[in-house]
Design a protein around this motif. Sequence first.
Motif, PDB file in Angstrom:
ATOM      1  N   HIS A 113      26.759  -5.323 -21.219  1.00 61.74           N
ATOM      2  CA  HIS A 113      26.763  -4.966 -22.595  1.00 61.74           C
ATOM      3  C   HIS A 113      27.937  -3.951 -22.969  1.00 61.74           C
ATOM      4  O   HIS A 113      28.358  -3.130 -22.182  1.00 61.74           O
ATOM      5  N   GLU A 114      28.578  -4.345 -24.036  1.00 67.36           N
ATOM      6  CA  GLU A 114      30.094  -3.563 -24.277  1.00 67.36           C
ATOM      7  C   GLU A 114      29.482  -2.862 -25.456  1.00 67.36           C
ATOM      8  O   GLU A 114      29.477  -3.260 -26.644  1.00 67.36           O
ATOM      9  N   TRP A 115      29.123  -1.653 -25.275  1.00 68.29           N
ATOM     10  CA  TRP A 115      28.493  -0.684 -26.212  1.00 68.29           C
ATOM     11  C   TRP A 115      29.623  -0.239 -27.107  1.00 68.29           C
ATOM     12  O   TRP A 115      30.529   0.497 -26.478  1.00 68.29           O
TER      13      TRP A 115
END
Length: 117
Positions: A113-115
């Motif tokens: 995930h690229e938060w």
Amino acid sequence: MRVMVLVKATPDSEAGGPPDPDMMAAMGRFNDALAAAGILRMADGLLPSSHAKRIAFDGSERHVISGPFPQVSELVAGFWIWEVADLDEAVAWAKRCPNPMPGPSEIEIRPFHEWEG
């Protein structure tokens, strides 16, 4: 983009025997190439699931399950964490990887995930 590259387990890896020295040497060269390209962040192999534990959650209940686990094709024998431009680059590198097992095997690539932060 960060990806986790999973080496799927096989009956051979779950048997827990020593890895083939030629395969380990080839894998070392592959890891050196990943490092030289600035892609490799971490890599390691895992012991067979006979050494593992799972924690099953159901609401507030916790249940510990000891390995070995029966669904070998669902297990992981090792992993890398790579930093790549995109999934296509990860696939291109994975296709260069020596076969990590004595017979048929699979590698799975999972993006992190690229938060937003």
